[in-house]
Design a protein around this motif. Structure first.
Motif, short mmCIF file in Angstrom:
data_model
loop_
_atom_site.label_atom_id
_atom_site.label_comp_id
_atom_site.label_asym_id
_atom_site.label_seq_id
_atom_site.Cartn_x
_atom_site.Cartn_y
_atom_site.Cartn_z
N ARG A 107 -3.02 4.16 7.90
CA ARG A 107 -2.38 3.38 8.97
C ARG A 107 -3.29 3.21 10.18
NH1 ARG A 107 0.28 0.82 12.73
NH2 ARG A 107 1.86 1.88 13.96
N ARG A 112 0.85 -1.19 0.00
CA ARG A 112 0.00 0.00 0.00
C ARG A 112 0.88 1.24 0.00
NH1 ARG A 112 -2.05 0.47 6.29
NH2 ARG A 112 -0.17 -0.48 7.19
N VAL A 113 0.32 2.36 -0.37
CA VAL A 113 1.07 3.61 -0.26
C VAL A 113 0.27 4.48 0.72
CG1 VAL A 113 2.22 5.46 -1.50
CG2 VAL A 113 1.92 3.26 -2.60
N ASN A 114 -0.62 5.33 0.21
CA ASN A 114 -1.38 6.18 1.12
C ASN A 114 -2.88 5.89 1.10
OD1 ASN A 114 0.89 7.79 1.87
ND2 ASN A 114 0.78 8.69 -0.18
N LEU A 144 -4.59 3.51 2.07
CA LEU A 144 -5.12 2.75 3.20
C LEU A 144 -4.48 3.35 4.44
CD1 LEU A 144 -6.89 0.17 2.89
CD2 LEU A 144 -4.83 -1.16 3.21
#
Lengths: 471, 471, 471
Positions: A310, A304-306, A308
C-alpha cells in the motif's frame, strides 16, 4: 478497414497493426468520452460470467453503456442453465440469437473458442481459465505505450504468479511480438508453464534463456531471474553469450514491472497456498529503491492482495490504477470495432517479431485427448459436441498442441492410415519416438495417447511398440 | 384494440385471435428489428427470477432492450428480500411501483397469479414451478406456424418428460384450442399429470383416448403412445373407434415432435433420476429415419441434455435453434402490446376448439386447502395473504380445481351453509360422495378436506358421513 | 447551488435545507416522471450490493433508468473480487473509473465512508451494516412531510427492532434535527444502541428522557415507552418534569408509528431469534383502535414479516406502500443532484435543532482500535489501508467515537506526546480516568485500549496506572 464480426479469443487473433488501430481509436474515444454515446445505439452486448469477476465485467458493461449500447448479463455462477446439463456450444447458439456481441468468462480453458465457434456473432474472451485474457493484455500494452510511447526495445519484468495467472500468457506473447525483452521473476513453484515457455521460445524471433544458462552475477541479484527472453529488436542483444545480455539488460534498468497476485483459487490445496503466501515476492518501497527499478513503472492487473504494498500507491511509478482506468476506453474501442460501429485505421503490418510457422493439424477426433483437465474439450457436457483438435508442433519427440487450451500433449504411439502392411486385419501401432514412426507421412498419422487407446481402436502392437506404463 | 395492462399468467389469458395478433406484430418486428428501438423508450421492465434461468431471462431482457426500454433485474436466487421472510404479494406491490411491467419466474405454482393480483402493472409469467410457461408456448406455436402456416389439423407429438416440464401444460391447452391432434409419448413414469389430462379431456372439443383404449398395432410401434387427443378439426377424425383414428394419424406422419428434457431438478430423489436417465427416449438419426417422422420438424424448448442427439443438429428437420431465436421477436411483440406501446390487430375470434364451461367458485377461504405442496397458496409466507380459491369442476365425485396452480383437490366431506337441520348447534357434515350431498345447492356448499377440518370448524358427523382414514 | 460531487454517507452529510431541496426536486420529478428521461443521459451509476437486497437496489436502478442513465450492477454476494482478498478501498478506486456515481450496500459499518474516501466520484450509502441508511431516511421524512406538510413538532413513535435495524439511527438523527419528538418502543432487548442514544442526547437541542425517569402512568400504558426525546420546537415541551411531558405527548396522540421488522439475519444465534419473535410487538387492528393512534400514519421501511398485520393494509392510516413508492422520485432527485444534472434550490438554512459541537480528532493511527467487530476499520483486508480515526467526544470519562462506524470506544489508558517526564526512556502511561490524565493537553494525548497495547508501544505504567483486567 473493418474488424466487424471478428472474434478476440486469443491475443493472436489481432495483428500488431490491428492492435495499434484499437489503441488509436481508444485514444480518440478517451478524449471525448461523452461524445461516444450513441456509437453503438441499439446494439446488445451479452456479458456471460461463469466465474467471479467484478472488475472485468463492470468495465465491459461500462464501456458498452458509454457507447450507448445495451447489456444483458449472466453473472450468477451456478445459477445458470449450465446447471441443467447444457453444453456451452448450445448456450452460445442461443445467446447468439439474443445479442450482437458476446463477452464470456469461463473457468474452462478454451471455452471462449467454443463460444466463438457456435455463436454466430463476435465473441470476446474475458478470461478462460488459466489460458488467456486478451483484453487485459490490450490494457496492459496500452498503458505501457501511453507511458513510454513504444513497446519495442523495452525491458518488462513479470513478477509473481506466472503459473496460474491467466493474464500472463496473453501478455508474454504480445510483448514478444512487439519486440520487448521479458524478464521472468516467478514466486517459488510459480514458473511460467512449460507450454507457454515453449511457444515463446519457438514462435517468436527473440532468444529465450533459461535459468541454467544465466551466470552467477545475474542469479544472485536481489531480483532473481528464472528466465529471460531477449528481443532481437535492439543491436546489442545480438551478443552471443546469453547471460551477458541478461546482465546488460538488468543494468540498463527495468522499464515496467508487471506484478500479479497469487491465484489462490486455482491452487488444489489451501495449505499449499499458505506456504506460497509466505514466500511470495512483495513489491514495496525498499524494492523500488534498487537501481534497476529507478524508472520502472509498476503495473498490476488487479485485484491485488499483499504482493503490492500500500505504501507505494502514491509513488509516481505506480501506474496500476491508471492501468485499470484504461480498461474502459480500450474496451469501448474494441466493442465499437467488432460490432462494425467504427472502422479501424489499420496500417500496413510493419514489424512483428513472429516466426512464421505452419503446423499441420491433427483432426481425426479419436486416439488422443487433451491432457489438461481444465480444457473445455474434455468436459463431460462438451465432449459430445467438440471434436478434439491439435496442431502437430513437433514430430520427434511427438508434440501436439491442443487447439482449445494450447496445452501440449506428448502421445506415446502412432500408426499410419495408409495401412502400410497392406491388410486391415494387421493394423499395427508403434512407439511415437521410434525411428520407424518418422517414416509415416504427417497426413497419414494416427496418434494414440496410450496402448490401451490404440487397442480400443482395433490396433495391435507393432515391432516398434515399446511398452510404456500407463498413467 | 389495446392489450395494455393485461397480464399473461396462463396461456388462457389470451384468446386465439389475440395470440394471432401477437404473432402478426412479431412478424413485422422481426423484419425490421433495428427500427423497433425506441418503441418502449422510457419504460422499465422488472425481471424477477427466483429460479435459475439464463435463456428465458436474457431473451426477455434482449427483447426489452431491442425496444429501447430499460431493465431492472433480480436474478440472484436466495439473495433476495424473500430470504428476509417477505411475502411475494408485498414484493409485487413494491416492485410494481418501480417498474412498468413485471416478468416473473418462481418455483411456486401460482406465484405469477399472486404477483399479477398485487402488482398494479402488467405481469408476465416466465414459468411458475411446473404450472405454466405461456411465453414459451407462444414461441412454440409461432415456430410451428412459421413452418406450416397453420396449427389446425396438424399432428404434434409430445415426447419425454410430460410430468415435470412446465412448458407442456401451456402447450397442450394451446394446441387443443388451435385444433391440433396431440400424441403423447412420455418417458417411463413421466406421463402428463392427471389434472392436465382431465382438463384437456373435458374443456376442449376434441376426444382424448387413453392408452388402454388403443389397439395393439398402435401400442407396439416404435413410437409407444400413452394417449392421443384427436381434434375435431378434420373430418376423418370423427370415426368412432379411437384406436383406428390413432393408427390413421400415425400413418399420416407426425408434423412436429416436441421433445423435452428430464427435469432432474424437480425429482425428489437423485437416484430416481439416474434410473429415468437410462430409460429416457432419445431422438436421434435412427429414430428420424422412421416413416412417421419423414417430414417432422423437431422442436425443443432447450436446454437439452441427452434426449436430442447432437448428430441431428444439421438435419433440416431440426428446428430447435430457430425456435429459440424466435423468443426475442415474440417477447418484443408481447412487451410492446402489454405496455400499450403498440396496438394489437385483433381479428374477430373465428375458431377456437374450446368447450365453454362456467364452473362455480368456492371462495369461503376455509375448510379446504390445495393439496399441491408446491402451490403458492400453501406456502408459509403466503398463506396469510392469499385466500384459497377453487372452481368446483364436478359435484359427484366432488372435484375442485385450485385457482392458483390448477391442481385438482378431492375433498371428503361437505356441509350446507343453509343450516339444513335448522339449528346452528346441529351443524353436520356428510360424505362428499353420499347421495345426500348432492342435495346441497352449490352456492351453499361448505367443503372439508377431512373430518378433522370439519370438526375444527365446529361441525359434527351427519348420517351420511362415512369415516375415511386421514392422510 | 450545486450538490454535484457530494457524497451521502450519513444523513448528516446534508443540511436541513439541502434535504428540503431534494424533496422539492422529488416533488416536481414525481409530477412528470416521463419528462425526466434524458436528465442523466450518458451517465453511469454503479450499483454495488454486498448484502442481499431487492427493494433498495431496484429502486435505485429504476430511478437511474427513469432519468435515462445507465446502470452497472454487482449484486452477487460472495461472487466478487472481494473473495479474491481485495480491499474495498482498491475496489472503490477502480469502480470510480468505470462509473459516474456509486451506490453501495455493505455489511461492514463505515464501508460507505471508505468507498467515498477513495472513489473519486460521488458515493451514496445504501446501507452499511447497522450503521446508517440515509436514502431510506429521506424517503421516510419525505413521506411524513407529504402527509403532514411538516416534520417540526410531530410526535413520531419508533417501534420494534431499534437495535439492529440500520434505518433507525439515520432516522432518529434526522427527526431530531427537524424538530420532531421521538417516542421509543423497542421489542425486548432491542433498545436503541447506547452510542445512538448518547449522540441523540448530546448533539441535538431537545431533551432525552430514559425509562427510569418516566412516571408509572406512562410506563403502564399499552404503549410501553423505553425513552422519549422531546423536541424544544413546541412551547409546552419546555415543562420541567419529563414524565409529565411524555404523558402530555402521548395524550395528544402519535402522528406517525414507524415500525421495523426483527433483523433476524443480524442476530448471533438463531434460537435467540425464536424467543424474540414471540415477544415482538405487533401492529394490528386492535392496536390501532387505541386513542393515541387515532390519526397515526403507519410507516415501515419494508420488507415486513409478522410485525405488521395484513388486516390493516386497507386502513387509510397505512402509508407503507406509498412510502415504498416514494423511493423512486427521492432517489431520482438525489442522483440528478449529486451528478450535477440538476441544480438544487437550497434555501438559507433556517431552523436546525442541532447543538453545534467541535470534537477534537484522534488521528495517531495507533494505540486504540474501534471495538465494534463489524466496523470496516478492523477488517483484515482493510486494516492495512485505513488508519483508525476518532473524535474525542469526552475527556472524563474518556470517550472516543469511531469516524467510520460511529460506535463509542472507552479506552483505559493515556500518555502524553509532550514527554512530561523529560526523557524518552521514561515513557509512562496512566489510567484514562485518573485525575492526572486530565492535565494532558488534548493535542498531546496518546490513547491506549489496554495496558498491553501501551507496553507494545514502549510505554511503562506510571503512578496513575490502575491495573484493569484485559478483555
Amino acid at each position: 478497414m473493418t474488424l466487424a464480426n471478428r472474434n478476440l479469443v486469443t491475443i493472436d487473433d489481432l495483428s500488431n497493426s490491428e492492435i495499434e488501430a484499437v489503441f488509436s481509436l481508444a485514444d480518440s474515444m478517451a478524449e471525448s468520452i461523452d461524445k461516444q454515446f450513441g456509437v453503438c445505439k441499439g446494439k446488445i452486448m451479452a456479458s456471460l460470467f461463469f466465474e467471479p469477476s467484478t472488475r472485468t465485467r463492470l468495465s465491459f458493461e461500462s464501456a458498452m453503456h458509454r457507447l450507448g449500447g445495451s447489456v444483458i448479463t449472466a453473472s450468477d455462477v451456478g445459477a445458470t442453465s449450465l446447471s441443467k446439463g447444457e453444453s456451452i456450444a448450445d448456450m452460445a447458439r442461443v445467446i447468439g440469437s439474443y445479442a450482437d456481441i458476446i463477452v464470456i468468462r469461463h473457468p474452462w480453458e478454451g471455452a471462449a473458442k467454443v463460444v466463438a465457434d457456435y455463436a454466430g456473432v463476435p465473441v470476446i474472451n474475458a478470461g478462460d481459465g488459466g489460458h488467456e485474457h486478451p483484453t487485459q493484455t490490450l490494457c496492459d500494452l496500452y498503458t505501457i505505450k501511453k507511458e513510454r510511447q513504444t513497446i519495442k526495445g523495452l525491458r518488462i519484468a513479470l513478477w509473481g504468479d506466472l503459473k496460474y495467472g491467466r493474464t500472463v500468457p496473453s501478455l508474454v506473447y504480445a510483448l514478444a511480438r512487439f519486440g520487448a525483452t521479458i524478464l521472468f521473476r516467478p514466486g517459488p513453484g510459480l514458473e511460467l508453464p512449460e507450454h507457454v515457455m515453449n511457444k515463446l521460445g519457438s514462435e517468436y524471433t527473440g532468444r529465450l534463456e533459461r535459468y541454467a544458462s544465466l551466470n552467477d552475477k545475474v542469479k544472485q541479484r536481489l531480483f532473481p531471474l528464472d528466465a529471460i527472453y531477449i528481443t532481437p529488436s535492439k543491436p546489442h542483444q545480438l551478443a552471443n553469450i546469453p547471460s551477458v545480455s541478461a546482465q546488460v539488460e538488468l543494468e540498463e534498468g527495468v522499464d515496467a514491472l508487471y506484478v500479479t497476485r497469487l491465484q489462490l483459487e486455482r491452487l488444489a490445496a489451501a495449505d499449499e497456498g499458505e506456504e506460497l503466501k509466505k514466500e511470495y515476492p512483495v513489491v514495496d518501497k525498499k524494492l523500488l529503491k534498487e537501481r534497476e527499478f529507478k524508472k520502472t513503472m509498476v503495473l498490476h492487473p488487479l485485484p491485488r492482495v499483499n504482493e503490492l504494498a500500500r505504501e507505494i500507491d502514491a509513488d509516481p511509478r505506480s501506474t496500476y490504477f491508471k492501468q485499470a482506468g484504461f480498461g474502459v476506453p480500450i474496451r469501448m474501442a474494441l466493442l465499437a470495432l467488432l460490432l462494425g460501429s467504427k472502422q479501424a485505421a489499420v496500417a500496413k503490418e510493419k514489424e512483428s517479431f513472429i516466426r512464421a510457422r505452419e503446423y499441420p493439424p491433427y483432426r481425426r477426433g479419436y486416439g488422443v485427448k487433451c491432457a489438461n483437465p481444465r480444457c473445455v474439450s474434455v468436459q463431460k457436457t462438451e465432449a459430445k459436441y467438440i471434436r478434439p483438435e491439435f496442431k502437430i508442433i513437433n514430430r520427434r519427440p511427438l508434440v501436439l498442441r491442443c487447439l482449445y487450451c494450447e496445452h501440449e500433449v506428448y502421445p506415446q504411439y502412432v500408426a499410419s492410415s495408409d495401412w502400410h502392411e497392406g491388410r486391415l486385419a494387421s493394423k499395427k501401432y508403434h512407439s511415437a519416438d521410434s525411428h520407424w514412426s518418422t517414416k509415416i507421412k504427417t497426413e497419414n498419422l494416427i496418434i494414440f495417447d496410450s496402448a490401451s487407446e490404440a487397442r480400443a481402436q482395433g490396433f495391435r502392437p507393432g515391432h516398434y511398440a515399446k511398452a510404456v506404463p500407463e498413467k
